[in-house]
Design a protein around this motif. Structure first.
Motif, PDB file in Angstrom:
ATOM      1  N   PHE A 183       0.802  -1.218   0.000  1.00 41.51           N
ATOM      2  CA  PHE A 183       0.000   0.000   0.000  1.00 41.51           C
ATOM      3  C   PHE A 183       0.839   1.274   0.000  1.00 41.51           C
ATOM      4  CE2 PHE A 183      -2.690  -3.297   1.997  1.00 41.51           C
ATOM      5  CZ  PHE A 183      -3.593  -3.412   0.951  1.00 41.51           C
ATOM      6  N   ILE A 186      -7.545  -4.201  -1.730  1.00 45.17           N
ATOM      7  CA  ILE A 186      -7.441  -3.305  -2.874  1.00 45.17           C
ATOM      8  C   ILE A 186      -8.655  -3.391  -3.787  1.00 45.17           C
ATOM      9  CG2 ILE A 186      -4.922  -3.463  -2.861  1.00 45.17           C
ATOM     10  CD1 ILE A 186      -5.209  -5.046  -5.504  1.00 45.17           C
ATOM     11  N   THR A 192     -11.851   1.518  -2.975  1.00 51.02           N
ATOM     12  CA  THR A 192     -10.467   1.630  -3.450  1.00 51.02           C
ATOM     13  C   THR A 192     -10.215   0.976  -4.796  1.00 51.02           C
ATOM     14  OG1 THR A 192      -9.890  -0.385  -2.226  1.00 51.02           O
ATOM     15  CG2 THR A 192      -9.562   1.720  -1.092  1.00 51.02           C
ATOM     16  N   GLU A 208      -7.056   1.711  -7.374  1.00 48.68           N
ATOM     17  CA  GLU A 208      -6.042   0.665  -7.514  1.00 48.68           C
ATOM     18  C   GLU A 208      -5.903   0.217  -8.975  1.00 48.68           C
ATOM     19  OE1 GLU A 208      -3.825  -0.808  -5.718  1.00 48.68           O
ATOM     20  OE2 GLU A 208      -4.226   0.024  -3.734  1.00 48.68           O
TER      21      GLU A 208
END
Length: 280
Positions: free
Chosen positions: A100, A190, A195, A199
């Motif tokens: 991350f 992810i 997100t 991503e």
């Protein structure tokens, strides 16, 4: 007028036996269709020079490969080997198993380094120091390493008392992947609703070598308008990125599309393996 960003190098530690992964090459394990090492290299893409300590592997970005002597000496020996290759006054030190990390991580660390300190490191949510998510001043780091009785096999924490360090508490990028369960958790994280689009676009940017700081807001708005309010704008935005890469880098649209299709296939393969409970 803003000041120029600080010049820094990066050291990425990509060795280790990965015993908790059954000896798998941790750096090559994929999260979001990208090897862990490539994800970290993308996070430190602003570095003037990137030194990777570990056995050479294919990478998306050019790096300088070094090994500790003898190999297998642990992270402190690897850090010493990497520090010998650094030429900038500041160096970001990162582990390869941090999925991350983003380019914002080294920027934030550099901005948080006080004038009096030898370095700044992240602390996780439990208050534990993370010396492999850090920025150090190069010369104090080298002096501290040289002053240790030994680095081969020594714990990394033995370095910290020799440095004046500033801590950044509550970091959200220190999640590491030491086990298959942690890799599975990263893969799930992810692809969560909040997100997954960021991503995916970050993965496409890396695949096509597009500036990761490209402002996508206007592109997303345009994509939604063109698609008449479709709730999943990844497809039209990906189409734009393919065209952008073709125009900026001279990549043929067919080749760009092939790379993106292969990236999507890796995402799908990870999901299948995840559903079947198999490690990648």
């Amino acid at each position: 007028m803003t000041d120029d960003p600080p010049v820094f190098d990066a050291i990425v530690l990509a060795g280790g036996a990965a015993r908790r992964l059954g000896g798998a090459d941790k750096a090559a394990v994929t999260v979001g269709g990208r090897p862990l090492l490539d994800r970290v290299l993308d996070a430190c893409r602003a570095a003037r020079r990137t030194v990777v300590v570990g056995p050479p592997r294919p990478t998306r970005r050019p790096v300088r490969w070094v090994r500790e002597d003898p190999p297998g000496g642990g992270p402190l020996a690897a850090l010493a080997a990497g520090a010998a290759e650094v030429t900038a006054p500041l160096v970001a030190v990162l582990a390869t198993d941090l999925p991350f990390l983003t380019p914002a991580t080294p920027r934030a660390l550099l901005a948080a380094l006080p004038p009096h300190a030898d370095g700044v490191l992240e602390q996780d949510a439990d208050g534990r120091d993370q010396p492999l998510t850090a920025v150090y001043r190069t010369e104090p780091l080298r002096r501290a390493l040289a002053g240790l009785p030994a680095v081969h096999g020594a714990p990394l924490r033995t370095l910290l008392p020799a440095l004046t360090l500033h801590r950044r508490a509550g970091a959200t990028t220190t999640f590491d992947c030491d086990t298959w369960a942690e890799i599975a958790a990263a893969r799930v994280r992810i692809k969560e609703h909040g997100t997954v689009l960021d991503e995916w676009i970050a993965a496409v940017n890396a695949e096509l070598d597009i500036d990761p700081d490209l402002d996508r807001t206007v592109l997303l708005d345009a994509a939604r308008d063109v698609a008449h309010g479709v709730a999943r704008p990844a497809a039209p935005l990906t189409t734009f990125l393919i065209g952008y890469a073709a125009a900026q880098h001279g990549i043929g649209p067919a080749e760009a599309a092939r790379r993106v299709a292969a990236l999507a296939a890796r995402w799908a393969q990870e999901q299948e393996q995840q559903d079947e409970g198999r490690p990648a």
